[in-house]
Design a protein around this motif. Structure first.
Motif, PDB file in Angstrom:
ATOM      1  N   ASP A  81       0.676  -1.180  -0.114  1.00  0.00           N
ATOM      2  CA  ASP A  81      -0.376   0.251   0.259  1.00  0.00           C
ATOM      3  C   ASP A  81       0.399   1.418   0.380  1.00  0.00           C
ATOM      4  O   ASP A  81       0.171   2.418  -0.683  1.00  0.00           O
ATOM      5  CB  ASP A  81      -1.340  -0.315   1.346  1.00  0.00           C
ATOM      6  CG  ASP A  81      -1.600  -1.284   0.952  1.00  0.00           C
ATOM      7  OD1 ASP A  81      -2.158  -1.505  -0.321  1.00  0.00           O
ATOM      8  OD2 ASP A  81      -2.856  -0.915   2.398  1.00  0.00           O
ATOM      9  N   GLU A  82       1.859   0.886   0.351  1.00  0.00           N
ATOM     10  CA  GLU A  82       3.143   2.532   0.431  1.00  0.00           C
ATOM     11  C   GLU A  82       3.143   2.949  -0.871  1.00  0.00           C
ATOM     12  O   GLU A  82       4.164   4.343  -1.054  1.00  0.00           O
ATOM     13  CB  GLU A  82       4.172   1.967   1.679  1.00  0.00           C
ATOM     14  CG  GLU A  82       3.380   2.352   3.361  1.00  0.00           C
ATOM     15  CD  GLU A  82       4.371   1.611   3.716  1.00  0.00           C
ATOM     16  OE1 GLU A  82       5.837   2.343   3.852  1.00  0.00           O
ATOM     17  OE2 GLU A  82       4.075   1.025   5.051  1.00  0.00           O
ATOM     18  N   PRO A 115       0.332   2.248  -4.819  1.00  0.00           N
ATOM     19  CA  PRO A 115      -0.059   3.508  -5.555  1.00  0.00           C
ATOM     20  C   PRO A 115       1.342   4.266  -6.594  1.00  0.00           C
ATOM     21  O   PRO A 115       0.586   4.885  -7.915  1.00  0.00           O
ATOM     22  CB  PRO A 115      -0.947   4.312  -5.303  1.00  0.00           C
ATOM     23  CG  PRO A 115      -1.334   2.982  -3.477  1.00  0.00           C
ATOM     24  CD  PRO A 115       0.781   2.304  -4.326  1.00  0.00           C
ATOM     25  N   ASP A 156     -12.084  -7.142  -4.041  1.00  0.00           N
ATOM     26  CA  ASP A 156     -12.336  -5.652  -3.130  1.00  0.00           C
ATOM     27  C   ASP A 156     -13.755  -5.878  -3.464  1.00  0.00           C
ATOM     28  O   ASP A 156     -14.205  -4.325  -3.597  1.00  0.00           O
ATOM     29  CB  ASP A 156     -11.400  -4.647  -3.137  1.00  0.00           C
ATOM     30  CG  ASP A 156     -10.032  -4.539  -2.511  1.00  0.00           C
ATOM     31  OD1 ASP A 156      -9.692  -5.837  -2.563  1.00  0.00           O
ATOM     32  OD2 ASP A 156      -9.094  -4.161  -3.321  1.00  0.00           O
TER      33      ASP A 156
END
Ligand code: C2E
Ligand code: MG
Ligand code: MG
Ligand code: MG
Length: 291
Positions: free
Chosen positions: A75-76, A79, A180
Motif C-alpha cells: 500500500d506504501e 499506488p 475488493d
C-alpha cells in the motif's frame, strides 16, 4: 501524452510522473534500485476451500525489503508505482516469480492456482496476453494455473481498453477475479460486461462480520449474487473460526485470512503445506445463520 502512454519500452520515464516533486523522484529512484538490488520479495497467502478445508491456491503479494526501512508494504508503494509506470516492471517480476513457484509446486505434485494482482497500467498494456503466453510456455504451465485479480478502479480508468485486454486473457483460459468487491462504484455493471470467474468480497465486510448484522447481510447477498451469476465467491480477511463457520454456512466457496495463514515468504509455502490441517471441523455447521 495519450500517444506516449501507448508506447512500450522503458516505462519508468513515463510522462505521468510528477517531475517537479523531488520526493517522488527519489522514491522512483529507490524503486529502480530495489529492482536492481533484488529487494522485492514474493509472499504468498494460501487460499482455502471453506467446505473441505483443502488448499486450493495462493495469492501472490509483493513485499519490499528495504535496507533501512525494513519490510515496506505494498500500500506504501504500489499506488506510486502505478502513477509512474514502474508497476509494469514490478508486475513482470511478480509474474515471473509466481510462475516459478507454480512450476515448483506442480513438480512436487501440488496443483494449486496462483492469483496475481494486476493494476490499471497492466490492463492497458496491449502485450499482456502475449507476455502470459510466453510465461506459460517457458514454465510449462497451463493457463488454468493463473487467476488474475483486478479491482474496479483498475477497470474504470479506461474501461474499453481494459475490457479488451481482459477478454483476450479470458479467451486464453486465465481466470479473472474482481478483487475488493463491494468497495467500488459500479461493481454490478462490470459483472454484467466482463468475463469474470470469481468475486472476492472485500475484507472490510468480513473482518468483523460475526458481530455486525449489516456486514453479514451484505456478505450473504454478495455470495448469492455471485452464485446466481455462476461465479466462485471468495472472502478475504478471515481472522477467526467464527467467521470461517459463518461464511461456510452462507455457502462462501473459498477464503483467505490470518486465521488460516498470514502471507508467508514463497519459499516457506512448501513447509506450510506439509503442516496444514483444516482448523475447524468442516461441513458441520454449528452457527445458526438467522439475519
Ligand atoms: P489485496 O489484493 O486485496 O490483498 C489482500 C490484503 O489483505 C493483503 O495485504 C493481505 O495481507 C491482507 N490480508 C489477508 N488476510 C487478512 C486478514 O485476515 N486480516 C487483515 N487485516 N488483512 C488481511 P497486503 O499484502 O498488504 O497488500 C495490500 C494490497 O496491495 C493488495 O490488496 C493489492 O491490492 C496490492 N498488492 C499487493 N501485491 C501486489 C502486486 O504484486 N501487484 C499489485 N498490482 N498490487 C499488489
Ligand atoms: Mg488481491
Ligand atoms: Mg482484496
Ligand atoms: Mg485490498
Amino acid at each position: 501524452y495519450a500517444a506516449k502512454q501507448r508506447t512500450e519500452g522503458p516505462v519508468v520515464y513515463d510522462a505521468a510522473m510528477d517531475k517537479s516533486s523531488a520526493k517522488s523522484l527519489s522514491l522512483l529512484t529507490e524503486l529502480r534500485h530495489a529492482a536492481e538490488r533484488d529487494e522485492f520479495r514474493l509472499y504468498v497467502q494460501p487460499k482455502i476451500s471453506l467446505e473441505t478445508g483443502k488448499v486450493v491456491g495462493m495469492e501472490s503479494l509483493v513485499r519490499w525489503v528495504h535496507p533501512e526501512r525494513g519490510n515496506v508494504f505494498p500500500d506504501e508503494f504500489i499506488p506510486f508505482a502505478e502513477q509512474t509506470g514502474f508497476i509494469r516492471i514490478l508486475t513482470r517480476w511478480v509474474l515471473e516469480k509466481s510462475a516459478e513457484l507454480c512450476r515448483e509446486l506442480t513438480s512436487r505434485g501440488h496443483h494449486l492456482k496462483v492469483s496475481v494482482n494486476l493494476s490499471t497500467r497492466d490492463l492497458l498494456d496491449q502485450d499482456l496476453p502475449a507476455k502470459f503466453a510466453d510465461l506459460l510456455t517457458r514454465y510449462k504451465l497451463t493457463s488454468g494455473s493463473f487467476c488474475l485479480e483486478i479491482t474496479e478502479s483498475a477497470i474504470m480508468d479506461d474501461p474499453v481498453r481494459a475490457q479488451h485486454t481482459l477478454e483476450r486473457l479470458s479467451a486464453m483460459g486465465l481466470d479473472l477475479s474482481i478483487d475488493d468487491f463491494g468497495t467500488g462504484y459500479s461493481s454490478l455493471a462490470y459483472l454484467k460486461r466482463l468475463p469474470v470467474n470469481e468475486l472476492k468480497i472485500d475484507k472490510s465486510f468480513v473482518l468483523n462480520m460475526e458481530n455486525d448484522v449489516g456486514d453479514t447481510k451484505i456478505v450473504r447477498s454478495t455470495i448469492d449474487l455471485g452464485h446466481n451469476m455462476g461465479l466462485r465467491v471468495v472472502a478475504e480477511g478471515i481472522e477467526s473460526e467464527a467467521v470461517w463457520r459463518l461464511l461456510a454456512d452462507l455457502g462462501c466457496d473459498q477464503g483467505q485470512g490470518y486465521f488460516m495463514s498470514r502471507p508467508i515468504p514463497a519459499d516457506q509455502l512448501f513447509g506450510w503445506l506439509e503442516k496444514w490441517r483444516a482448523p475447524v471441523a468442516v461441513a458441520t455447521p454449528v452457527v445458526e445463520v438467522d439475519v
